[in-house]
Write an enzyme that holds these catalytic residues in place. Structure first.
Site, PDB file in Angstrom:
ATOM      1  N   CYS A 108      73.058  36.909  59.217  1.00  0.00           N
ATOM      2  CA  CYS A 108      73.687  37.787  60.068  1.00  0.00           C
ATOM      3  C   CYS A 108      74.269  36.897  61.183  1.00  0.00           C
ATOM      4  CB  CYS A 108      72.372  38.120  60.822  1.00  0.00           C
ATOM      5  SG  CYS A 108      71.116  36.973  61.441  1.00  0.00           S
ATOM      6  N   GLU A 132      60.576  35.328  64.538  1.00  0.00           N
ATOM      7  CA  GLU A 132      61.745  34.954  65.123  1.00  0.00           C
ATOM      8  C   GLU A 132      61.734  35.520  66.702  1.00  0.00           C
ATOM      9  OE1 GLU A 132      64.625  35.202  61.243  1.00  0.00           O
ATOM     10  OE2 GLU A 132      64.763  36.856  62.813  1.00  0.00           O
TER      11      GLU A 132
END
Length: 654
Positions: free
Chosen positions: A421, A325
């Site tokens: 998240c 990521e």
């Protein structure tokens, strides 16, 4: 030094943003609570193609009940699942500051009571380690997220105390901090390392601002200073755990992924996990502001420049690869396999705003605005109950479905994600959008107007009302009262507008821009300031080093980046070609009945017809295609993916 206004001092009157703020309260917050309480029959998707990732349920609240001894069971979900609850509470806090709600407050109080019951007597709190691995507390910092969760708890506690005056959550958070301070520090016998995922640094600086207690700033300074000081720290922890029989593995630790290859004050590049990088940079900026650490601030400036000049998408998305990521190399910005996590754009907003409060230049607000209207808003559906983790700039479902390299790219927003998240992060960020409208230099009596949003600001000694129907109209009026006292109003003049004209009480005023703001200083008795301008349809060209965007243009009007969806046009969007000169004749049409009201653009394009000869042929010699003139319909990027599965593209071929 600049500061932001309390959220309840800024009252939104703007139709566009009011919709989102009210929707978060009325739909998103209740929906997210039910998901976290396993009370919704929905499809939860993994954020990428990996069968080992949790996606059965959230279990976030149940994990607290198990840790508190109220229920039997095993912890389920990611080791940082607690942070979903904390971010949700923070979103609730902002909603309560804007409009008190007894029922919502009682629900939040019940969650806070549960958190308190789960907290151990010594202050430790993280359900994953409490339930599964109590002997590993603070001993696997390369992945544990213990301090990350603590940081989100602190931010929620500050918000809830400000909203309600209740201190129960704050007391829980302060006990957690005391426990952390007992275990971490340069003193002999303490842990001299930092969490693998940054967050606590910026939260501790915020806690210092809220309480005035320097010990919290000192702890924040410690975590920024100790990170990367000993690059072998995490390996030493692993080795000691294996010696002690606590673990039996040797994970490969990527120090660049963790931004722990050297101390932050020596870092000049954005590398590794994008959210971690930018949370760290936000903490660095906030700490530098209070400690007057010039070296730390210069590192922030170097990191900022690296991000916005070489590693940021046009939507203010960041993170070019699913692998970690993460940021990759300079100008590596693929449109179909990128990551552009919603949380990463949120982190960029936080970083930009902290930099602006130190150095009030419009360049920081330009990026913040780009992220707000594009990279973050796209992270949730317009109705507020579906969410993207990854925000692509190009989607062809027929390809994505069959390409494991695009397994992370969704062409429809899921209800929820195994790693959730982003949904509560979206709620807490957009739910407190008011904080970005104005900034305050109390000592110099200077008010910065950062965004064009109809709103009213109450500040010590006066008020400011901004009247506008932007983005539907290109006119903004300011009504400033300071009881006849001297004050300075600074209005940002965005780069995307054209031919601005400024008037005070109808009299033209010369516009001298300083750092992107026009400045008006005088005694204010309710005079009207009026700004009128044009918002042309703009062709955006990428740096030629961005290989993915060569011979392509993106289209922007106002702060909005536009995209094409095949639902408005024929499929095979790659067969449309747009000459930048055609944008001068683009049709601009506000559509109140589409996607909660959007401004569509209709642009003349060359449409390459797909000849029948291609049905059984992959390549042809000297092929000459047939072109027809077509009108290509474009919508704001944030609104894509709300009308069913279809193709989407931001960068159009010339």
């Amino acid at each position: 030094m600049l500061r932001e206004f309390a959220i309840n001092k800024v009252h939104i009157k703007d139709t566009f943003w009011n919709y989102y703020v009210k929707n978060i309260k009325n739909k998103t917050i209740p929906f997210q609570y039910k998901v976290m309480d396993n009370d919704m029959d929905i499809n939860i998707e993994r954020e990428r193609e990996d069968e080992s990732l949790p996606a059965e349920k959230s279990n976030a609240l149940e994990n607290f009940r198990i840790a508190a001894g109220l229920k039997d069971g095993e912890h389920y979900g990611w080791f940082f699942q607690d942070s979903d609850v904390y971010k949700w509470l923070e979103a609730v806090s902002y909603s309560l500051q804007i409009s008190p709600d007894k029922e919502l407050e009682e629900l939040a109080d019940s969650v806070i009571d549960l958190i308190g019951k789960a907290q151990e007597k010594d202050g430790y709190l993280q359900t994953f380690f409490q339930v599964k691995f109590p002997n590993r507390k603070y001993r696997e910092l390369h992945y544990s997220h213990e301090l990350y969760c603590a940081g989100h708890l602190m931010e929620a506690a500050i918000g809830y105390t400000e909203a309600t005056g209740k201190r129960e959550l704050l007391q829980i958070a302060l006990k957690v901090v005391d426990n952390i301070a007992k275990h971490f520090g340069y003193e002999e016998g303490k842990i001299q390392g930092a969490d693998g995922h940054q967050e606590i640094e910026l939260a501790l600086a915020k806690l210092y601002e809220f309480t005035g207690k320097k010990k919290y700033l000192d702890l924040a300074v410690f975590f920024i200073d100790v990170r990367g000081k000993d690059p072998l720290f995490y390996d030493k922890q692993v080795e000691q755990n294996n010696k002690d029989g606590i673990t039996n593995d040797y994970p490969k630790i990527d120090l660049k992924y963790l931004q722990a290859y050297t101390q932050p004050k020596k870092q000049t590049k954005a590398v590794g996990h994008a959210v971690r990088m930018l949370y760290m940079a936000t903490g660095m900026a906030r700490i530098a502001k209070h400690s007057n650490d010039e070296q730390l601030f210069m590192a922030c400036k170097e990191i900022w420049r690296d991000v916005i000049s070489k590693k940021m998408y046009i939507t203010a998305g960041v993170g070019s690869t699913v692998h970690g990521e993460a940021f990759t190399g300079e100008y590596d910005l693929p449109n179909d396999t990128m990551y552009c996590e919603t949380c990463a754009s949120i982190a960029l907003i936080y970083f930009a705003y902290e930099m602006f409060k130190i150095e009030p230049k419009a360049e920081y607000i330009e990026i913040m605005e780009r992220a707000l209207y594009n990279g973050v808003l796209s992270g949730a559906s317009i109705e507020g109950k579906h969410f993207f983790y990854v925000n692509p700039l190009e989607v062809y479902p027929s390809i994505s479905k069959n390409n494991p390299g695009q397994g992370h790219v969704k062409y429809q927003r899921p209800n929820w994600l195994g790693c959730a998240c982003c949904p509560p992060n979206f709620a807490r960020t957009i739910g407190s959008i008011q904080r970005y409208f104005y900034t305050w230099d109390e000592e110099g009596q200077i008010i910065y107007s950062n965004l064009f949003v109809a709103s009213k600001l109450d500040f010590p000694g006066g008020s400011l009302e901004q009247m506008t129907e932007f983005p539907k109209q290109n006119r903004v009026k300011y009504h400033l009262k300071t009881d006849g006292q001297f004050a300075t109003l600074k209005i940002r003049i965005p780069q995307w507008l054209k031919n601005p004209l400024l008037y005070v009480e109808g009299i033209p005023v010369e516009m001298n821009l300083i750092d992107g703001y026009v400045e008006l200083k005088r005694k204010w008795n309710g005079e009207i300031v009026e700004l009128v301008f044009e918002t042309p349809v703009l062709a955006v060209t990428a740096n030629p080093n961005v290989v993915a965007d060569v011979n392509r243009i993106a289209i922007q009007r106002g702060p909005f980046v536009y995209c094409a969806e095949s639902i408005d046009n024929e499929e095979k969007l790659q067969t449309y070609h747009v000459n930048p000169k055609n944008l001068e004749r683009a049709k601009v049409c506000y559509q109140p009945g589409i996607l909660n009201g959007i401004t569509q653009l209709m642009v003349e394009a060359d449409h390459e017809l797909v000849d029948k000869s291609w049905q059984e042929t992959l390549y042809q010699f000297n092929f000459k295609g047939n072109i027809e003139k077509k009108e290509l319909t474009l919508i704001p990027y944030y609104s894509w993916g709300n009308r069913g599965e279809c193709e989407m593209v931001v960068w159009l071929y010339k």
